[in-house]
Scaffold this active site. Structure first.
Site, PDB file in Angstrom:
ATOM      1  N   GLY A  14      52.665  23.886  32.888  1.00 27.20           N
ATOM      2  CA  GLY A  14      54.301  23.822  32.785  1.00 27.20           C
ATOM      3  C   GLY A  14      54.673  23.041  31.638  1.00 27.20           C
ATOM      4  CB  ALA A  15      52.590  21.710  28.518  1.00 27.80           C
ATOM      5  CG  ASP A  65      52.077  33.996  36.548  1.00 31.07           C
ATOM      6  OD1 ASP A  65      52.238  32.919  37.826  1.00 31.07           O
ATOM      7  OD2 ASP A  65      52.877  35.008  37.036  1.00 31.07           O
ATOM      8  CG  ASN A  92      55.035  19.565  35.092  1.00 30.34           C
ATOM      9  OD1 ASN A  92      55.593  18.975  35.583  1.00 30.34           O
ATOM     10  ND2 ASN A  92      55.179  20.349  34.121  1.00 30.34           N
ATOM     11  CB  SER A 149      60.011  17.276  44.621  1.00 30.08           C
ATOM     12  OG  SER A 149      61.288  16.908  44.940  1.00 30.08           O
ATOM     13  CE1 TYR A 164      60.875  22.465  43.766  1.00 28.24           C
ATOM     14  CE2 TYR A 164      61.975  20.709  44.941  1.00 28.24           C
ATOM     15  CZ  TYR A 164      61.499  20.935  43.854  1.00 28.24           C
ATOM     16  OH  TYR A 164      61.032  20.350  42.848  1.00 28.24           O
ATOM     17  CE  LYS A 168      57.607  20.914  43.539  1.00 26.07           C
ATOM     18  NZ  LYS A 168      56.693  20.800  42.382  1.00 26.07           N
TER      19      LYS A 168
END
Length: 263
Positions: A14-15, A65, A92, A149, A164, A168
């Site tokens: 996810g950069a 992916d 990330n 998170s 979500y 996390k």
């Protein structure tokens, strides 16, 4: 700044933007070679150009992916072909899945959130750790940093983003399990950001303050988090100063979770 990642590689999922881009640039600043992943190539190439032009870093980009086992397996081979000294792995990449209570969440949303946030991080780590633990770096052969998170922390579980939160919380649990499974050669820690100025909130601080006010949530430090704050935390965990830290979940929220039901 000391080049403590010189001669070492950092792989970040996810950069292409946000936390991932900021971490890539900070790692490049201290000498790391970069292997960067995202599901879209264009923003990823932009991150690579920034790191190359600013710090002269060697950067490799990989579109994949992370929720797809075959794509992760193929990417892993390519990563280690180009950069065989991965010392830091940052899980990330993640998605929020929309505003649904757990029992109202559509099955397709559940699957997508869990596939990316949990299975994706698990697949990447599963494919990377064997090569990483063979590194000759001392005293730690490699480090894993999971971006979790505050939504996954017991005091902050949120029914409005229920799945979500579940994903996390699972990632935080995996962090502690991997710390045990990979010791003593490798460390594994998590960072749990609170409310940050990101695309999730349209990069608009007014949207965030309205969101917090509506839910009567306090920020003791009176400042919304920035991606640079996450990058600083990740930089510390990647540094020699954190060699004796493993299995930890760093709460990075300006005091938000501490203040719940108190302010």
């Amino acid at each position: 700044m000391e080049k403590f990642l010189e001669g070492k590689g950092a792989f970040i999922t996810g950069a292409g933007a946000g936390f991932g881009r900021e971490m890539a640039l900070r790692f490049a600043e201290v000498g790391a070679n970069l292997a960067l992943n995202d599901i879209a190539l264009e923003p990823l190439e932009e991150t690579a150009k920034l790191a190359e032009s600013k710090y002269g870093s060697k950067v490799f980009t990989f579109k994949a992916d992370i929720s797809k086992p075959d794509e992760v397996k193929a990417m892993t081979k390519e990563v280690f072909k180009e950069c065989d000294n991965i010392f830091v792995l940052v899980n990330n990449a993640g998605i929020d899945g929309g505003l649904y209570r757990t029992l109202a969440c559509p099955i397709e949303n559940y699957d997508k959130v869990m596939d990316v946030n949990v299975k994706g991080s698990w697949l990447v780590t599963k494919n990377f750790f064997r090569k990483m633990r063979l590194n000759k770096f001392k005293p730690i052969a490699g480090k894993i940093i999971n971006i979790a998170s505050c939504a996954g922390v017991t005091t902050s579980l949120n029914p409005f983003i229920g799945i979500y939160s579940v994903s996390k919380a699972a990632l935080i649990a995996l962090t502690k399990l991997w710390a045990l499974e990979l010791a003593p050669k490798m460390t594994c820690n998590a960072i749990s950001p609170g409310v940050f100025l990101t695309a999730k909130y349209h990069n608009d601080p007014n949207t965030i303050w309205s969101f917090l006010d509506a839910r009567k949530v306090g920020l003791p430090l009176k400042r919304i988090g920035m991606p640079a704050d996450v990058a600083s935390a990740a930089l510390f965990l990647a540094s020699p100063g954190a060699d004796y830290i493993t299995g930890d979940n760093m709460i990075l929220d300006g005091g938000m979770t501490t203040s719940i039901n108190k302010l």
